[in-house]
Design a protein around this motif. Structure first.
Motif, PDB file in Angstrom:
ATOM      1  N   MET A   1       5.240 -13.258 -11.971  1.00  0.00           N
ATOM      2  CA  MET A   1       5.688 -12.506 -10.648  1.00  0.00           C
ATOM      3  C   MET A   1       5.166 -11.395 -10.164  1.00  0.00           C
ATOM      4  SD  MET A   1       4.838 -14.108  -7.659  1.00  0.00           S
ATOM      5  CE  MET A   1       5.146 -15.552  -7.644  1.00  0.00           C
ATOM      6  N   LYS A   2       6.452 -10.449 -10.794  1.00  0.00           N
ATOM      7  CA  LYS A   2       6.046  -9.332 -10.856  1.00  0.00           C
ATOM      8  C   LYS A   2       5.099  -8.145 -11.257  1.00  0.00           C
ATOM      9  CE  LYS A   2       9.943  -5.544 -11.810  1.00  0.00           C
ATOM     10  NZ  LYS A   2      11.052  -5.003 -12.508  1.00  0.00           N
ATOM     11  N   ILE A   3       4.527  -8.624 -12.350  1.00  0.00           N
ATOM     12  CA  ILE A   3       3.393  -8.221 -12.394  1.00  0.00           C
ATOM     13  C   ILE A   3       2.071  -8.174 -11.346  1.00  0.00           C
ATOM     14  CG2 ILE A   3       1.396  -7.626 -14.303  1.00  0.00           C
ATOM     15  CD1 ILE A   3       3.583  -8.967 -16.571  1.00  0.00           C
ATOM     16  N   THR A   4       1.736  -9.169 -11.519  1.00  0.00           N
ATOM     17  CA  THR A   4       1.393  -9.701 -10.392  1.00  0.00           C
ATOM     18  C   THR A   4       1.136  -8.897  -8.795  1.00  0.00           C
ATOM     19  OG1 THR A   4       0.948 -11.570 -10.925  1.00  0.00           O
ATOM     20  CG2 THR A   4      -0.181 -10.819  -8.491  1.00  0.00           C
ATOM     21  N   ARG A   5       2.792  -8.734  -8.379  1.00  0.00           N
ATOM     22  CA  ARG A   5       2.817  -7.591  -7.402  1.00  0.00           C
ATOM     23  C   ARG A   5       2.462  -6.169  -7.384  1.00  0.00           C
ATOM     24  NH1 ARG A   5       8.220  -5.304  -5.436  1.00  0.00           N
ATOM     25  NH2 ARG A   5       8.536  -6.519  -7.608  1.00  0.00           N
ATOM     26  N   GLN A   6       2.937  -6.079  -8.766  1.00  0.00           N
ATOM     27  CA  GLN A   6       2.530  -4.646  -8.938  1.00  0.00           C
ATOM     28  C   GLN A   6       0.919  -4.079  -9.222  1.00  0.00           C
ATOM     29  OE1 GLN A   6       5.721  -2.649  -9.666  1.00  0.00           O
ATOM     30  NE2 GLN A   6       3.853  -0.426  -9.495  1.00  0.00           N
ATOM     31  N   LYS A   7      -0.072  -5.158  -9.098  1.00  0.00           N
ATOM     32  CA  LYS A   7      -1.394  -5.264  -9.719  1.00  0.00           C
ATOM     33  C   LYS A   7      -1.931  -4.499  -8.186  1.00  0.00           C
ATOM     34  CE  LYS A   7      -2.813  -7.030 -14.101  1.00  0.00           C
ATOM     35  NZ  LYS A   7      -3.151  -8.001 -14.358  1.00  0.00           N
ATOM     36  N   HIS A   8      -1.132  -5.561  -7.418  1.00  0.00           N
ATOM     37  CA  HIS A   8      -1.982  -5.262  -5.786  1.00  0.00           C
ATOM     38  C   HIS A   8      -1.176  -4.303  -4.945  1.00  0.00           C
ATOM     39  CE1 HIS A   8      -1.945 -10.398  -5.625  1.00  0.00           C
ATOM     40  NE2 HIS A   8      -2.646  -9.827  -6.270  1.00  0.00           N
ATOM     41  N   ALA A   9      -0.487  -3.668  -5.416  1.00  0.00           N
ATOM     42  CA  ALA A   9       0.330  -2.121  -4.756  1.00  0.00           C
ATOM     43  C   ALA A   9      -0.358  -1.555  -5.394  1.00  0.00           C
ATOM     44  CB  ALA A   9       1.497  -2.534  -5.178  1.00  0.00           C
ATOM     45  N   LYS A  10      -0.682  -1.230  -6.463  1.00  0.00           N
ATOM     46  CA  LYS A  10      -0.769  -0.646  -7.562  1.00  0.00           C
ATOM     47  C   LYS A  10      -3.087  -0.231  -6.610  1.00  0.00           C
ATOM     48  CE  LYS A  10      -3.030   1.929 -11.643  1.00  0.00           C
ATOM     49  NZ  LYS A  10      -2.713   1.226 -12.602  1.00  0.00           N
ATOM     50  N   LYS A  11      -3.247  -1.551  -6.228  1.00  0.00           N
ATOM     51  CA  LYS A  11      -4.700  -1.696  -5.642  1.00  0.00           C
ATOM     52  C   LYS A  11      -4.805  -0.719  -4.204  1.00  0.00           C
ATOM     53  CE  LYS A  11      -8.016  -5.329  -4.796  1.00  0.00           C
ATOM     54  NZ  LYS A  11      -8.954  -6.396  -4.483  1.00  0.00           N
ATOM     55  N   ASN A  12      -3.780  -1.357  -3.573  1.00  0.00           N
ATOM     56  CA  ASN A  12      -3.386  -1.002  -2.125  1.00  0.00           C
ATOM     57  C   ASN A  12      -3.530   0.433  -2.342  1.00  0.00           C
ATOM     58  OD1 ASN A  12      -3.535  -3.523  -1.255  1.00  0.00           O
ATOM     59  ND2 ASN A  12      -2.260  -4.194  -1.127  1.00  0.00           N
ATOM     60  N   MET A  13      -2.538   0.907  -2.943  1.00  0.00           N
ATOM     61  CA  MET A  13      -2.357   2.253  -2.971  1.00  0.00           C
ATOM     62  C   MET A  13      -3.647   2.857  -3.439  1.00  0.00           C
ATOM     63  SD  MET A  13       0.470   3.286  -2.202  1.00  0.00           S
ATOM     64  CE  MET A  13       1.098   4.979  -1.980  1.00  0.00           C
ATOM     65  N   GLY A  14      -4.333   2.405  -3.921  1.00  0.00           N
ATOM     66  CA  GLY A  14      -5.775   3.449  -4.613  1.00  0.00           C
ATOM     67  C   GLY A  14      -6.573   3.255  -3.235  1.00  0.00           C
ATOM     68  N   HIS A  18      -7.889   7.292  -1.737  1.00  0.00           N
ATOM     69  CA  HIS A  18      -9.530   7.323  -1.802  1.00  0.00           C
ATOM     70  C   HIS A  18      -9.794   7.258  -0.515  1.00  0.00           C
ATOM     71  CE1 HIS A  18     -13.575   7.680  -3.374  1.00  0.00           C
ATOM     72  NE2 HIS A  18     -13.963   6.088  -2.934  1.00  0.00           N
ATOM     73  N   ASN A  19      -9.609   6.786   0.086  1.00  0.00           N
ATOM     74  CA  ASN A  19     -10.361   6.878   1.759  1.00  0.00           C
ATOM     75  C   ASN A  19      -8.910   7.276   2.615  1.00  0.00           C
ATOM     76  OD1 ASN A  19     -12.088   4.574   1.113  1.00  0.00           O
ATOM     77  ND2 ASN A  19     -10.632   3.330   0.846  1.00  0.00           N
ATOM     78  N   PHE A  20      -8.523   7.151   2.783  1.00  0.00           N
ATOM     79  CA  PHE A  20      -7.166   8.645   3.510  1.00  0.00           C
ATOM     80  C   PHE A  20      -6.755   9.280   3.307  1.00  0.00           C
ATOM     81  CE2 PHE A  20      -8.215   4.073   5.764  1.00  0.00           C
ATOM     82  CZ  PHE A  20      -8.371   3.816   6.426  1.00  0.00           C
ATOM     83  N   GLN A  21      -6.284   9.718   2.359  1.00  0.00           N
ATOM     84  CA  GLN A  21      -6.319  10.899   1.286  1.00  0.00           C
ATOM     85  C   GLN A  21      -4.769  11.129   1.270  1.00  0.00           C
ATOM     86  OE1 GLN A  21      -9.038  11.622   3.878  1.00  0.00           O
ATOM     87  NE2 GLN A  21     -10.523  11.419   2.218  1.00  0.00           N
ATOM     88  N   HIS A 115       0.529  11.208   7.507  1.00  0.00           N
ATOM     89  CA  HIS A 115       0.373   9.682   6.116  1.00  0.00           C
ATOM     90  C   HIS A 115       1.396   9.677   5.992  1.00  0.00           C
ATOM     91  CE1 HIS A 115      -3.262  13.207   4.833  1.00  0.00           C
ATOM     92  NE2 HIS A 115      -3.976  11.657   5.093  1.00  0.00           N
ATOM     93  N   PHE A 116       1.764   8.355   7.311  1.00  0.00           N
ATOM     94  CA  PHE A 116       3.335   8.212   7.189  1.00  0.00           C
ATOM     95  C   PHE A 116       2.851   6.610   6.949  1.00  0.00           C
ATOM     96  CE2 PHE A 116       4.314  11.551  10.391  1.00  0.00           C
ATOM     97  CZ  PHE A 116       6.018  11.670   9.271  1.00  0.00           C
ATOM     98  N   PHE A 117       4.041   6.266   5.727  1.00  0.00           N
ATOM     99  CA  PHE A 117       3.952   4.901   5.739  1.00  0.00           C
ATOM    100  C   PHE A 117       5.139   4.211   6.522  1.00  0.00           C
ATOM    101  CE2 PHE A 117       2.468   6.395   1.595  1.00  0.00           C
ATOM    102  CZ  PHE A 117       2.201   5.015   0.989  1.00  0.00           C
ATOM    103  N   VAL A 118       5.133   2.875   7.280  1.00  0.00           N
ATOM    104  CA  VAL A 118       5.951   2.507   8.107  1.00  0.00           C
ATOM    105  C   VAL A 118       6.422   1.034   7.680  1.00  0.00           C
ATOM    106  CG1 VAL A 118       6.162   1.585  10.117  1.00  0.00           C
ATOM    107  CG2 VAL A 118       4.550   3.351  10.378  1.00  0.00           C
ATOM    108  N   ALA A 119       7.716   1.160   7.352  1.00  0.00           N
ATOM    109  CA  ALA A 119       8.804   0.429   6.433  1.00  0.00           C
ATOM    110  C   ALA A 119       9.386  -0.521   8.205  1.00  0.00           C
ATOM    111  CB  ALA A 119       9.428   1.034   5.644  1.00  0.00           C
ATOM    112  N   THR A 120       8.646  -1.797   7.730  1.00  0.00           N
ATOM    113  CA  THR A 120       9.637  -2.323   9.235  1.00  0.00           C
ATOM    114  C   THR A 120       9.020  -3.953   9.148  1.00  0.00           C
ATOM    115  OG1 THR A 120      10.167  -2.473  11.306  1.00  0.00           O
ATOM    116  CG2 THR A 120       7.253  -2.638  10.334  1.00  0.00           C
TER     117      THR A 120
END
Length: 246
Positions: A1-14, A18-21, A115-120
């Motif tokens: 589960m942890k590996i899958t979650r990390q892959k999703h995070a890497k994909k979303n970060m990419g 790439h698109n919003f610098q 380029h803020f992240f929002v954590a809520t």
């Protein structure tokens, strides 16, 4: 589960890189609800978040959020201590503080230039953030931090950007003028000449030759010559016969 979650995070970060610098260090705006959920689930935000996002982070908050946590009293005292350890970003509510969610929304207005992240953990705030393009959203679920997938608004923004529909009208006109100046733009109604492609052999020439009929193979029959009969006068014949008797 942890590996899958990390892959999703890497994909979303990419996607956001790439698109919003988005670049390191990643600036994360944290509200009181996120701090409270992290304290309750024993999550070390400062230690765990950089590894999850794959880069250095700067945890930030605002004065409005700190004021809101102070007003809520002892119930959120631990969350207030966590938020006080973060960097404080200046907002436009110096004289008249507003609620934490309203303050965070004002920080990401006009295309989220910083380029803020929002954590809520505020679901209402999260829904409002998803209506804006290019704002990554972080929340806590099942004792883990999760980077939400790009919102439909962000996906639609990227799609229109890729199809060049966001080019201003005056730039489109200048592009057309440059093409006409260089002779690249063709007049309307002008038809392009089709180049003739090299054709293959004539299919009729590929057919097998038919065999000649037997009649054509037989030599032509020679025409019979008719002999001309020479008629001799009867008088001459009688004179010859007379001479033979003598």
């Amino acid at each position: 589960m942890k590996i899958t979650r990390q892959k999703h995070a890497k994909k979303n970060m990419g996607f956001y890189k790439h698109n919003f610098q988005f670049r390191e260090p990643f600036q994360v705006l944290v509200d009181g609800t996120f701090c409270h959920a992290a304290l309750r689930n024993k999550i070390q935000i400062r230690e765990q978040l950089p590894g999850y996002l794959g880069g250095a982070t700067q945890l930030c908050t605002t004065r409005c959020i700190l004021k809101e946590l102070e007003s809520l009293g002892k119930a959120l005292y631990g969350a207030k201590l966590i938020a006080q350890s973060f960097q404080v970003r200046s907002c436009s509510h110096h004289k008249d503080p507003v609620g934490g969610s309203a303050c965070l929304l004002s920080m990401v207005e006009e295309g989220n230039p910083h380029h803020f992240f929002v954590a809520t953990q505020d679901q209402d705030l999260a829904n409002k953030v998803k209506k804006k393009a290019g704002i990554p959203l972080l929340f806590i679920i099942q004792n883990t931090m999760v980077l939400d997938k790009p919102s439909p608004k962000s996906l639609a923004f990227v799609q229109t950007l890729q199809t060049s529909q966001l080019v201003p009208e005056h730039q489109k006109q200048s592009i057309v003028q440059l093409k006409e100046k260089e002779g690249l733009a063709k007049q309307e109604g002008e038809k392009r000449r089709k180049r003739k492609r090299a054709g293959g052999p004539n299919p009729l020439s590929c057919l097998k030759k038919k065999k000649k009929t037997q009649e054509s193979q037989k030599p032509a029959e020679k025409k019979k010559r008719r002999r001309k009969r020479i008629r001799v006068k009867t008088e001459a014949v009688q004179s010859v016969q007379k001479n033979e008797k003598e």
